[in-house]
Design an enzyme around this catalytic site. Structure first.
Site, mmCIF file in Angstrom:
data_model
loop_
_atom_site.group_PDB
_atom_site.id
_atom_site.type_symbol
_atom_site.label_atom_id
_atom_site.label_comp_id
_atom_site.label_asym_id
_atom_site.label_seq_id
_atom_site.Cartn_x
_atom_site.Cartn_y
_atom_site.Cartn_z
ATOM 1 N N ASP A 126 40.733 42.711 36.866
ATOM 2 C CA ASP A 126 40.143 43.953 37.380
ATOM 3 C C ASP A 126 41.152 45.103 37.429
ATOM 4 O OD1 ASP A 126 37.964 42.328 37.807
ATOM 5 O OD2 ASP A 126 37.665 42.938 39.887
ATOM 6 N N HIS A 271 44.169 40.595 38.658
ATOM 7 C CA HIS A 271 44.243 42.042 38.432
ATOM 8 C C HIS A 271 45.284 42.381 37.367
ATOM 9 C CE1 HIS A 271 42.350 41.708 42.395
ATOM 10 N NE2 HIS A 271 41.776 42.865 42.128
HETATM 11 ZN ZN ZN Z 1 38.893 46.349 41.814
#
Ligand code: ZN
Length: 329
Positions: A126, A271
């Site tokens: 992400d 991430h």
């Molecule tokens: Zn996010």
């Protein structure tokens, strides 16, 4: 209010050393409270996923509430034309959140896990693309010959379209993670649509394909967010395996958290943007090799969705109308 604002309100003319001490104490306490506040805000990502898991459990157990319930089976009462078409909105769509989740799940349009009976795992990254970390993630994925899913932030896509092109060219899936990563539950319907559409436009411009997968920032949803996602024909993805890598707990901690939670159908949240992701990058090869050694196969969410169990037969056939008793002649 920022910490500076608080300071300007509590710093009075300093009449004595005692007064100064008290003022410093108040300022320090305010600063600590401010820091705690922002920490709580950052932790929403974790908390919200718990809420979502509860919500999805609730949808399975609400039959006893006495209310009219819309379970997976009841969702089949919807017009058949609205079923199992990932490219069009579900119509009619309920207004209550738990009903929306039930209906979406009945159509495999809301996932926090894949098929729990297949040794498949989806790695999701992400908050990118990021010019420093995304190429490193892509290189590792390539090195191990696996595919993943990238939930991109629209304004980052606009800044670094070539990175998104590379993600897609390597066979990865590109999903929508909003334009500027707000808490969508705090926005109006039109603001939510704008966050999603601007991002889809940017992704489509970069790779020529409009995304159909969507992950709300922090995993936060409400009825409005799901209603708009449905109108935009998106499949909403949460996760069930995370390491809180954004708190930079150390490479070993990231590895062990992910490996402990890994199971058939796991959707792993990591991430590649939004902060220092060096620990995530360092953890990635061990995560991949360990899970491969345990027999898991890495797939994109597109593949995971294809491999979801067929909808139960009861959801494929419309439920018959309630029997009405004819009045005796
Ligand atoms: Zn996010």
């Amino acid at each position: 209010m920022g910490i500076e604002g608080i300071e300007s309100q509590v710093v009075y003319p300093r009449r004595s050393a005692r007064r100064i001490n008290r003022t410093s104490l108040v300022v320090t306490l305010c600063a600590i409270l401010g820091l705690l506040g922002s920490l709580m805000l950052t932790m929403t990502e974790n908390l919200s996923s718990i809420k979502l898991n509860n919500a999805s459990i609730t949808t399975d157990t609400t039959g006893t509430s006495g209310q009219t319930t819309l379970t997976s089976a009841a969702a089949s009462a919807l017009p058949k034309s609205s079923l199992v078409n990932a490219q069009s909105p579900i119509v009619p769509f309920p207004t209550l959140l738990w009903q929306q989740i039930a209906v979406l799940q009945a159509h495999n349009r809301f996932l926090y896990t894949g098929n729990r009976y297949l040794p498949e795992i989806a790695l999701t990254f992400d908050d990118g693309p990021n010019p420093y970390y995304t190429p490193q993630v892509l290189a590792i994925l390539k090195q191990f010959g696996i595919k993943a899913t990238f939930f991109c932030v629209g304004r980052q896509v606009a800044r670094y379209p070539d990175l998104v092109k590379q993600e897609y060219a390597d066979g990865n899936l590109v999903g929508n993670h909003s334009w500027s990563h707000p808490n969508l539950a705090l926005l109006s319907g039109s603001e939510i649509v704008s966050q999603i559409n601007l991002t889809s436009d940017a992704i489509q411009q970069a790779i020529g394909v409009r995304p159909t997968f969507f992950r709300p920032p922090y995993g936060v949803i409400n009825a409005r967010v799901l209603a708009e996602a449905n109108l935009l024909s998106l499949t909403t993805i949460i996760w069930n395996d995370e390491a809180l890598d954004w708190t930079t707990p150390g490479t070993d901690v990231i590895v062990s958290r992910i490996l402990n939670l890994a199971a058939d159908g796991a959707i792993i949240l990591l991430h590649d943007g939004g902060g220092d992701r060096s620990q995530t990058i360092a953890a990635l090869p061990t995560i991949i090799t360990s899970l491969q050694a345990r027999g898991f196969q890495f797939v994109t969410l597109q593949q995971m969705l294809k491999d979801m169990p067929d909808l139960p037969a009861s959801t494929q056939t419309p439920v018959s109308e309630p029997t009405t008793v004819s009045p005796t002649p």
